[in-house]
Design a protein around this motif. Sequence first.
Motif, PDB file in Angstrom:
ATOM      1  N   ALA A  87       0.813  -1.222   0.000  1.00 40.32           N
ATOM      2  CA  ALA A  87       0.000   0.000   0.000  1.00 40.32           C
ATOM      3  C   ALA A  87       0.846   1.271   0.000  1.00 40.32           C
ATOM      4  CB  ALA A  87      -0.920  -0.001   1.223  1.00 40.32           C
ATOM      5  N   GLY A  88       2.161   1.153   0.169  1.00 39.56           N
ATOM      6  CA  GLY A  88       2.998   2.343   0.286  1.00 39.56           C
ATOM      7  C   GLY A  88       2.710   3.088   1.575  1.00 39.56           C
ATOM      8  N   ASP A 107      11.485   9.548   0.721  1.00 38.29           N
ATOM      9  CA  ASP A 107      12.618   8.956   1.430  1.00 38.29           C
ATOM     10  C   ASP A 107      12.182   8.086   2.605  1.00 38.29           C
ATOM     11  OD1 ASP A 107      14.436  10.211  -0.273  1.00 38.29           O
ATOM     12  OD2 ASP A 107      14.446  12.027   0.959  1.00 38.29           O
ATOM     13  N   ARG A 108      10.896   8.068   2.914  1.00 41.71           N
ATOM     14  CA  ARG A 108      10.404   7.289   4.061  1.00 41.71           C
ATOM     15  C   ARG A 108       9.992   5.904   3.595  1.00 41.71           C
ATOM     16  NH1 ARG A 108       7.382  10.737   6.062  1.00 41.71           N
ATOM     17  NH2 ARG A 108       9.045  11.531   7.329  1.00 41.71           N
ATOM     18  N   PRO A 109      10.555   4.859   4.173  1.00 40.84           N
ATOM     19  CA  PRO A 109      10.190   3.498   3.772  1.00 40.84           C
ATOM     20  C   PRO A 109       8.825   3.102   4.353  1.00 40.84           C
ATOM     21  CG  PRO A 109      11.775   3.414   5.557  1.00 40.84           C
ATOM     22  CD  PRO A 109      11.623   4.869   5.182  1.00 40.84           C
ATOM     23  N   PRO A 110       8.111   2.210   3.678  1.00 39.05           N
ATOM     24  CA  PRO A 110       6.844   1.714   4.220  1.00 39.05           C
ATOM     25  C   PRO A 110       7.073   0.980   5.536  1.00 39.05           C
ATOM     26  CG  PRO A 110       7.078   1.110   1.909  1.00 39.05           C
ATOM     27  CD  PRO A 110       8.400   1.651   2.363  1.00 39.05           C
ATOM     28  N   GLY A 111       6.089   1.070   6.424  1.00 37.48           N
ATOM     29  CA  GLY A 111       6.198   0.357   7.686  1.00 37.48           C
ATOM     30  C   GLY A 111       5.043   0.652   8.612  1.00 37.48           C
ATOM     31  N   GLY A 155       8.244  17.135   4.319  1.00 33.92           N
ATOM     32  CA  GLY A 155       7.219  16.133   4.606  1.00 33.92           C
ATOM     33  C   GLY A 155       6.957  15.941   6.082  1.00 33.92           C
ATOM     34  N   ASP A 156       5.941  15.175   6.343  1.00 33.52           N
ATOM     35  CA  ASP A 156       5.584  14.864   7.716  1.00 33.52           C
ATOM     36  C   ASP A 156       6.613  13.898   8.311  1.00 33.52           C
ATOM     37  OD1 ASP A 156       4.653  12.077   7.078  1.00 33.52           O
ATOM     38  OD2 ASP A 156       3.332  13.236   5.811  1.00 33.52           O
ATOM     39  N   LEU A 157       6.421  13.563   9.535  1.00 33.36           N
ATOM     40  CA  LEU A 157       7.369  12.689  10.231  1.00 33.36           C
ATOM     41  C   LEU A 157       6.677  11.431  10.692  1.00 33.36           C
ATOM     42  CD1 LEU A 157       8.956  15.432  12.469  1.00 33.36           C
ATOM     43  CD2 LEU A 157       9.829  14.581  10.311  1.00 33.36           C
ATOM     44  N   SER A 158       7.387  10.352  10.726  1.00 32.31           N
ATOM     45  CA  SER A 158       6.862   9.128  11.327  1.00 32.31           C
ATOM     46  C   SER A 158       7.622   8.882  12.605  1.00 32.31           C
ATOM     47  CB  SER A 158       7.058   7.915  10.404  1.00 32.31           C
ATOM     48  OG  SER A 158       6.164   7.981   9.325  1.00 32.31           O
TER      49      SER A 158
END
Length: 160
Positions: A87-88, A107-111, A155-158
């Motif tokens: 789903a990305g 640049d953020r990997p799925p997770g 971008g936002d942050l995880s």
Amino acid sequence: MIRDFHRAKGGALLLGAAGPGLTGPFGAYGAAVRDDGDMEIEVLLVDNCAHEKAAVAVLRRALDDAGLKKAAFTTRVIADQAEAERAGFTGSPTFLIDGRDPFADPDRPPGLACRMYRTADGGLAGVPDAAELRHALEVSAGLEPGPSPSPPRPGDLSGG
């Protein structure tokens, strides 16, 4: 898993069927079936996401503010890493408009993670600003966007 249905369309529940030209549970879903400005909108979440209610509320507010009061959306739980990759999905909640994440960071990997969004004042929140989400919806719907939200930011942050 589709968690919830948020609108009746043509008198029947909108089941989050695929999209134009694809097949859903009741057959092909053609472009002629879509209302003007109708979009596939989905909120992706991890199970028991602390921001689920806020995500649904900010999306409904943004849709209403954009004049898309009849627009439907679904919420879907992302259960595992493999589904997150398909789903990305880069964190909960993620908003998809016609399959695209308007707040994506390439640049953020799925997770499976919580997702944080930057606010106009530089702080962090568990959901995006309603004005930014409204702007993304208006652009995707082909509407004349209202006043732009604050200038584009990174971008936002995880977080975990």
